[in-house]
Design a protein around this motif. Structure first.
Motif, mmCIF file in Angstrom:
data_model
loop_
_atom_site.group_PDB
_atom_site.id
_atom_site.type_symbol
_atom_site.label_atom_id
_atom_site.label_comp_id
_atom_site.label_asym_id
_atom_site.label_seq_id
_atom_site.Cartn_x
_atom_site.Cartn_y
_atom_site.Cartn_z
ATOM 1 N N LYS A 51 0.853 -1.181 0.000
ATOM 2 C CA LYS A 51 0.000 0.000 0.000
ATOM 3 C C LYS A 51 0.891 1.234 0.000
ATOM 4 C CE LYS A 51 -0.502 0.496 4.983
ATOM 5 N NZ LYS A 51 -1.407 0.607 6.099
ATOM 6 N N VAL A 52 0.274 2.384 -0.122
ATOM 7 C CA VAL A 52 1.005 3.639 -0.064
ATOM 8 C C VAL A 52 0.809 4.237 1.320
ATOM 9 C CG1 VAL A 52 1.259 5.948 -1.025
ATOM 10 C CG2 VAL A 52 0.772 4.019 -2.540
ATOM 11 N N GLY A 53 1.906 4.553 1.984
ATOM 12 C CA GLY A 53 1.883 5.163 3.304
ATOM 13 C C GLY A 53 2.432 6.571 3.248
ATOM 14 N N LYS A 54 2.679 7.138 4.413
ATOM 15 C CA LYS A 54 3.134 8.531 4.458
ATOM 16 C C LYS A 54 4.543 8.729 3.910
ATOM 17 C CE LYS A 54 4.376 8.346 9.356
ATOM 18 N NZ LYS A 54 4.116 8.900 10.661
ATOM 19 N N PHE A 55 5.334 7.663 3.802
ATOM 20 C CA PHE A 55 6.681 7.774 3.250
ATOM 21 C C PHE A 55 6.801 7.142 1.870
ATOM 22 C CE2 PHE A 55 7.293 7.659 7.908
ATOM 23 C CZ PHE A 55 7.772 8.953 8.067
ATOM 24 N N GLY A 56 5.686 6.731 1.299
ATOM 25 C CA GLY A 56 5.708 6.062 -0.003
ATOM 26 C C GLY A 56 5.203 4.636 0.137
ATOM 27 N N ASP A 57 5.782 3.745 -0.638
ATOM 28 C CA ASP A 57 5.341 2.347 -0.622
ATOM 29 C C ASP A 57 5.616 1.691 0.732
ATOM 30 O OD1 ASP A 57 4.498 2.495 -3.222
ATOM 31 O OD2 ASP A 57 6.298 1.563 -4.054
ATOM 32 N N VAL A 58 4.633 0.922 1.201
ATOM 33 C CA VAL A 58 4.762 0.112 2.408
ATOM 34 C C VAL A 58 4.393 -1.314 2.015
ATOM 35 C CG1 VAL A 58 3.923 -0.330 4.742
ATOM 36 C CG2 VAL A 58 4.092 2.029 3.911
ATOM 37 N N VAL A 59 5.256 -2.253 2.358
ATOM 38 C CA VAL A 59 4.942 -3.659 2.145
ATOM 39 C C VAL A 59 4.900 -4.320 3.512
ATOM 40 C CG1 VAL A 59 5.569 -5.806 0.988
ATOM 41 C CG2 VAL A 59 6.135 -3.615 -0.081
ATOM 42 N N SER A 60 3.752 -4.922 3.828
ATOM 43 C CA SER A 60 3.558 -5.619 5.093
ATOM 44 C C SER A 60 3.567 -7.111 4.839
ATOM 45 C CB SER A 60 2.224 -5.217 5.727
ATOM 46 O OG SER A 60 2.213 -3.846 6.020
ATOM 47 N N PHE A 61 4.171 -7.856 5.759
ATOM 48 C CA PHE A 61 4.297 -9.308 5.635
ATOM 49 C C PHE A 61 3.711 -10.004 6.857
ATOM 50 C CE2 PHE A 61 7.663 -7.463 3.133
ATOM 51 C CZ PHE A 61 7.698 -8.242 1.989
ATOM 52 N N TRP A 62 3.150 -11.183 6.615
ATOM 53 C CA TRP A 62 2.676 -12.089 7.656
ATOM 54 C C TRP A 62 3.376 -13.411 7.365
ATOM 55 C CZ3 TRP A 62 -0.069 -8.426 5.201
ATOM 56 C CH2 TRP A 62 -0.807 -7.524 5.969
#
Length: 112
Positions: A76-87
């Protein structure tokens, strides 16, 4: 592997990671959190799904990771640019997974 061993292994691997990382159980309890996680509201003993802002939990992939036994991610796009979250499920410990992100706390420059 016993809970204490899982927690110890988590801290050995994740405490110095520069973004928030959590060890989460199937009841959504934060069993352990790395050093930086409390600065983002993620504290051991709390429910991960109650970390503000609540809308960040839309698209959670924990159930998918547990069901398949394989890592899952969301971009997703966050306040600093791209964010990738992992589980990421833990082999031999079916009740736990590690949940972490890249890009949620700071912007990373990539050498291409």
């Amino acid at each position: 592997m016993e809970k204490a061993e899982v927690i110890k292994a988590f801290h050995l691997m994740w405490d110095n990671y520069p973004e928030s990382a959590m060890l989460v159980d199937k009841a959504r309890n934060i069993v352990a959190a790395n050093k930086i996680a409390p600065s983002t509201g993620r504290i051991a003993g709390q429910k991960c799904v109650l970390v503000e802002p609540l809308e960040q939990h839309k698209g959670c992939r924990a159930e998918e990771a547990w069901a398949t036994g394989e890592a899952s991610y969301r971009k997703k796009v966050g306040k600093f640019g791209d964010v990738v979250s992992f589980w990421v499920p833990i082999d031999g410990c079916p009740d736990y997974l590690v949940h972490f992100s890249v890009g949620s706390i700071k912007k990373y420059e990539y050498n291409v």
